[in-house]
Motif scaffolding. Structure first.
Motif, PDB file in Angstrom:
ATOM      1  N   ILE A 193      32.726  50.911  71.520  1.00 22.00           N
ATOM      2  CA  ILE A 193      31.780  51.728  72.369  1.00 22.00           C
ATOM      3  C   ILE A 193      30.315  51.254  71.945  1.00 22.00           C
ATOM      4  N   THR A 194      29.472  51.241  73.083  1.00 24.56           N
ATOM      5  CA  THR A 194      28.023  51.117  72.740  1.00 24.56           C
ATOM      6  C   THR A 194      27.226  51.928  73.713  1.00 24.56           C
ATOM      7  N   PRO A 195      25.823  51.938  73.502  1.00 22.10           N
ATOM      8  CA  PRO A 195      25.102  52.912  74.518  1.00 22.10           C
ATOM      9  C   PRO A 195      25.235  52.517  75.909  1.00 22.10           C
ATOM     10  N   ARG A 196      25.973  51.425  76.274  1.00 21.77           N
ATOM     11  CA  ARG A 196      26.012  50.984  77.581  1.00 21.77           C
ATOM     12  C   ARG A 196      27.504  51.353  78.270  1.00 21.77           C
ATOM     13  N   THR A 197      28.293  52.104  77.353  1.00 25.04           N
ATOM     14  CA  THR A 197      29.610  52.212  77.758  1.00 25.04           C
ATOM     15  C   THR A 197      29.743  53.292  78.761  1.00 25.04           C
ATOM     16  N   ARG A 198      30.352  53.078  79.910  1.00 24.76           N
ATOM     17  CA  ARG A 198      30.316  54.130  81.024  1.00 24.76           C
ATOM     18  C   ARG A 198      31.596  55.031  81.104  1.00 24.76           C
ATOM     19  N   ALA A 199      32.731  54.120  81.128  1.00 24.35           N
ATOM     20  CA  ALA A 199      33.905  54.530  81.323  1.00 24.35           C
ATOM     21  C   ALA A 199      34.938  53.763  80.424  1.00 24.35           C
ATOM     22  N   LEU A 200      35.993  54.425  80.220  1.00 26.03           N
ATOM     23  CA  LEU A 200      37.341  53.977  79.407  1.00 26.03           C
ATOM     24  C   LEU A 200      38.586  54.133  80.518  1.00 26.03           C
ATOM     25  N   ILE A 201      39.384  53.452  80.475  1.00 18.16           N
ATOM     26  CA  ILE A 201      40.574  53.259  81.376  1.00 18.16           C
ATOM     27  C   ILE A 201      41.665  53.605  80.264  1.00 18.16           C
ATOM     28  N   ILE A 202      42.685  54.285  80.373  1.00 12.37           N
ATOM     29  CA  ILE A 202      43.659  54.480  79.870  1.00 12.37           C
ATOM     30  C   ILE A 202      45.010  54.638  80.903  1.00 12.37           C
ATOM     31  N   ASN A 203      46.192  54.304  80.375  1.00 14.76           N
ATOM     32  CA  ASN A 203      47.192  54.395  80.935  1.00 14.76           C
ATOM     33  C   ASN A 203      48.649  54.681  80.416  1.00 14.76           C
ATOM     34  N   THR A 204      49.203  55.819  80.688  1.00  9.38           N
ATOM     35  CA  THR A 204      50.265  56.429  79.907  1.00  9.38           C
ATOM     36  C   THR A 204      50.972  57.285  80.872  1.00  9.38           C
TER      37      THR A 204
ATOM     38  N   SER B 252      42.250  57.911  84.009  1.00  9.74           N
ATOM     39  CA  SER B 252      43.597  58.079  83.389  1.00  9.74           C
ATOM     40  C   SER B 252      44.513  57.752  84.498  1.00  9.74           C
ATOM     41  N   ASP B 253      45.245  56.524  84.397  1.00  4.84           N
ATOM     42  CA  ASP B 253      46.215  56.155  85.297  1.00  4.84           C
ATOM     43  C   ASP B 253      47.674  56.736  84.935  1.00  4.84           C
ATOM     44  N   GLU B 254      47.906  57.559  85.498  1.00  2.00           N
ATOM     45  CA  GLU B 254      49.186  58.319  85.090  1.00  2.00           C
ATOM     46  C   GLU B 254      50.363  58.097  86.166  1.00  2.00           C
ATOM     47  N   VAL B 255      50.397  57.077  86.889  1.00  9.27           N
ATOM     48  CA  VAL B 255      51.263  56.887  88.004  1.00  9.27           C
ATOM     49  C   VAL B 255      52.822  56.943  87.534  1.00  9.27           C
ATOM     50  N   TYR B 256      53.000  56.592  86.266  1.00 14.17           N
ATOM     51  CA  TYR B 256      54.584  56.822  85.828  1.00 14.17           C
ATOM     52  C   TYR B 256      54.754  58.162  85.210  1.00 14.17           C
ATOM     53  N   GLU B 257      53.781  59.179  85.205  1.00 17.15           N
ATOM     54  CA  GLU B 257      53.914  60.597  84.788  1.00 17.15           C
ATOM     55  C   GLU B 257      55.269  61.149  84.526  1.00 17.15           C
ATOM     56  N   HIS B 258      56.301  61.122  85.567  1.00 16.61           N
ATOM     57  CA  HIS B 258      57.337  61.430  85.698  1.00 16.61           C
ATOM     58  C   HIS B 258      58.624  60.755  85.128  1.00 16.61           C
ATOM     59  N   MET B 259      58.238  59.650  84.466  1.00 10.32           N
ATOM     60  CA  MET B 259      59.260  58.689  83.777  1.00 10.32           C
ATOM     61  C   MET B 259      58.916  58.800  82.402  1.00 10.32           C
ATOM     62  N   VAL B 260      59.250  59.817  81.580  1.00 12.15           N
ATOM     63  CA  VAL B 260      59.179  59.897  80.001  1.00 12.15           C
ATOM     64  C   VAL B 260      60.366  60.277  79.605  1.00 12.15           C
ATOM     65  N   PHE B 261      60.969  59.731  78.409  1.00 10.49           N
ATOM     66  CA  PHE B 261      62.455  59.645  78.110  1.00 10.49           C
ATOM     67  C   PHE B 261      62.584  60.160  76.812  1.00 10.49           C
TER      68      PHE B 261
ATOM     69  N   PHE C  67      39.214  61.338  85.576  1.00  7.80           N
ATOM     70  CA  PHE C  67      39.569  61.173  87.130  1.00  7.80           C
ATOM     71  C   PHE C  67      41.074  60.796  86.645  1.00  7.80           C
ATOM     72  N   ILE C  68      42.051  61.652  87.249  1.00 12.19           N
ATOM     73  CA  ILE C  68      43.307  61.441  86.934  1.00 12.19           C
ATOM     74  C   ILE C  68      44.071  60.926  87.964  1.00 12.19           C
ATOM     75  N   VAL C  69      44.726  60.098  87.864  1.00 18.64           N
ATOM     76  CA  VAL C  69      45.394  59.160  88.939  1.00 18.64           C
ATOM     77  C   VAL C  69      46.764  59.440  88.905  1.00 18.64           C
ATOM     78  N   SER C  70      47.499  59.546  90.018  1.00 17.53           N
ATOM     79  CA  SER C  70      49.130  59.612  89.837  1.00 17.53           C
ATOM     80  C   SER C  70      49.360  59.079  91.435  1.00 17.53           C
ATOM     81  N   SER C  71      50.894  58.923  91.531  1.00 13.17           N
ATOM     82  CA  SER C  71      51.333  57.993  92.659  1.00 13.17           C
ATOM     83  C   SER C  71      52.485  58.662  93.364  1.00 13.17           C
ATOM     84  N   PHE C  72      52.315  59.093  94.809  1.00 10.09           N
ATOM     85  CA  PHE C  72      53.762  59.603  95.318  1.00 10.09           C
ATOM     86  C   PHE C  72      54.706  58.265  95.497  1.00 10.09           C
ATOM     87  N   GLY C  73      54.054  57.153  95.576  1.00 10.76           N
ATOM     88  CA  GLY C  73      54.986  55.905  95.926  1.00 10.76           C
ATOM     89  C   GLY C  73      55.738  55.704  94.515  1.00 10.76           C
TER      90      GLY C  73
END
Length: 398
Positions: A173-184, A214-223, A242-248
């Motif tokens: 992280i630096t002063p130029r950091t605008r965003a972070l992408i995570i995926n779980t 926050s890429d959460e497209v597999y949110e309903h697949m936790v075991f 921004f929380i992202v999920s997928s009907f597909g």
């Protein structure tokens, strides 16, 4: 009086060369997913590479879409999405994660999760901004950042277990950091972030202006009885996300390319400025069909056990093989270490496996910008039992 068709060969010869251009993505070719699927088709291989089901969705879902078509829901919907569907999404998030999004100002229906992520980046990233990504990562992230004019700062997840290394993230992280992408749950490694890890991320970002996608497209697949730790559960993270999920992904209709984004109103206001010009709106009858289908929560509530049974079937089948099975905590992927089988790099091994063994997989190096030396490949188990059994039989022969 009939007219002869023009001679296409002569016509083509008369067209001058197209103007030269400078590519926005000069290093990008066709994706590894397309390449491996084509190779699988050419060799009649079982395709466990590209992440999509080979089984049908619940017939009630396309029936609901068909009913919407017959009811003449066939014109442009509101730009943010059909109100009934946005309300259904808000209800689901509130029921599962405890936060009440305003469906009018904080939820937008998108043409798939990839569009959602690109739109979020285009909305907030300016030339010179940095975006931290955790490798291995889904292959659209880096080109999306580049298209937005930003610079990707790649931080490796811990090799072997693919857990977040917060010391490395902090150092990036630096002063130029605008965003972070995570995926779980994570694609490709199938790891799932814990509550402690989400709290550590919250502590790390507190006091900064860094946004979170926050890429959460597999949110309903936790075991194994675990719970998905959505950003919506953590107020300090939610306020910047921004929380992202997928009907597909959730309803086994990946080809429909329909998803959603949830975000605080101020962030969503900027998101919709871009969304209205790169997509404007999303398939109307599908939105009405999904809204009606979502009145019953059972399809997504039952998804963990549905996919855990497939994961367990696949893992049991390979338990005595020469592959070393990595943990699969969520998503519909299983990664394996093939180091005891071959000295080939992962791309060469996947090609060999497709041609000689008749099973297609995806090399882990495809999820790193600079490749990877790990002898790890990814299988998708979102398949019919007979498909999985056929693949298992071939893989056990190695």
């Amino acid at each position: 009086m009939s007219h002869p068709l023009p001679d296409s060969t002569a016509n083509a010869a008369s067209i001058p060369a197209s103007p030269k251009l400078v590519s926005r993505l000069p290093q990008i070719g066709s994706t590894i997913f397309s390449q491996m699927s084509a190779l699988a088709q050419a060799h009649g291989a079982v395709n466990l590479g590209q992440g999509f089901p080979d089984f049908a969705c619940d017939p009630a879902l396309p029936e609901a879409v068909h009913a919407a078509m017959l009811e003449q829901h066939n014109q442009y919907p509101p730009m943010p999405g059909v109100p009934m569907l946005r309300a259904a999404v808000a209800h689901k998030i509130r029921a599962l994660y405890g936060h009440s999004f305003d469906s009018e100002s904080e939820i937008t229906i998108t043409a798939g999760a990839t569009q959602a992520i690109l739109t979020a980046l285009l909305a907030v990233v300016h030339p010179g901004d940095e975006v931290v990504v955790l490798e291995p990562c889904y292959d659209s992230y880096l080109p999306n950042i580049e298209l937005a004019g930003g610079a990707a700062v790649r931080v490796p997840l811990t090799p072997g277990d693919f857990r977040p290394d917060f010391a490395r993230i902090a150092a990036a992280i630096t002063p130029r950091t605008r965003a972070l992408i995570i995926n779980t749950p994570h694609n490709p490694s199938a790891t799932v972030w814990s509550e402690a890890e989400m709290l550590a991320l919250s502590d790390l970002l507190r006091g900064t202006d860094i946004l979170l996608i926050s890429d959460e497209v597999y949110e309903h697949m936790v075991f194994d009885g675990a719970s998905h730790q959505s950003v919506a559960r953590f107020p300090d993270l939610l306020s910047r996300s921004f929380i992202v999920s997928s009907f597909g992904k959730t309803y086994h209709v990946t080809g429909w390319k329909i998803a959603y984004v949830a975000a605080p109103a101020a962030l969503m206001h900027e998101f919709r400025k871009v969304h209205q010009y790169n997509v404007f709106s999303v398939n109307t009858p599908m939105q009405f069909g999904l809204a009606r289908y979502m009145t019953d929560p059972e399809p997504y509530l039952a998804l963990p056990s549905f996919y855990q049974a497939k994961r367990d079937r696949f893992r049991a089948g390979l338990a005595n093989s020469r592959f070393k099975l990595l943990p699969s905590e969520g998503s519909y992927f299983q990664c394996v270490d093939y180091g005891d089988i071959s000295p080939l790099n992962d791309r060469e091994f996947c090609e060999w496996l497709t041609r000689e063994c008749g099973v297609a997989a995806i090399p882990m190096s495809a999820f790193y910008a600079q490749g990877s030396a790990l002898p790890i490949i990814r299988f998708c188990f979102a398949k019919r039992d007979q498909t999985l059994d056929s693949a298992i039989s071939r893989l056990r022969s190695l």
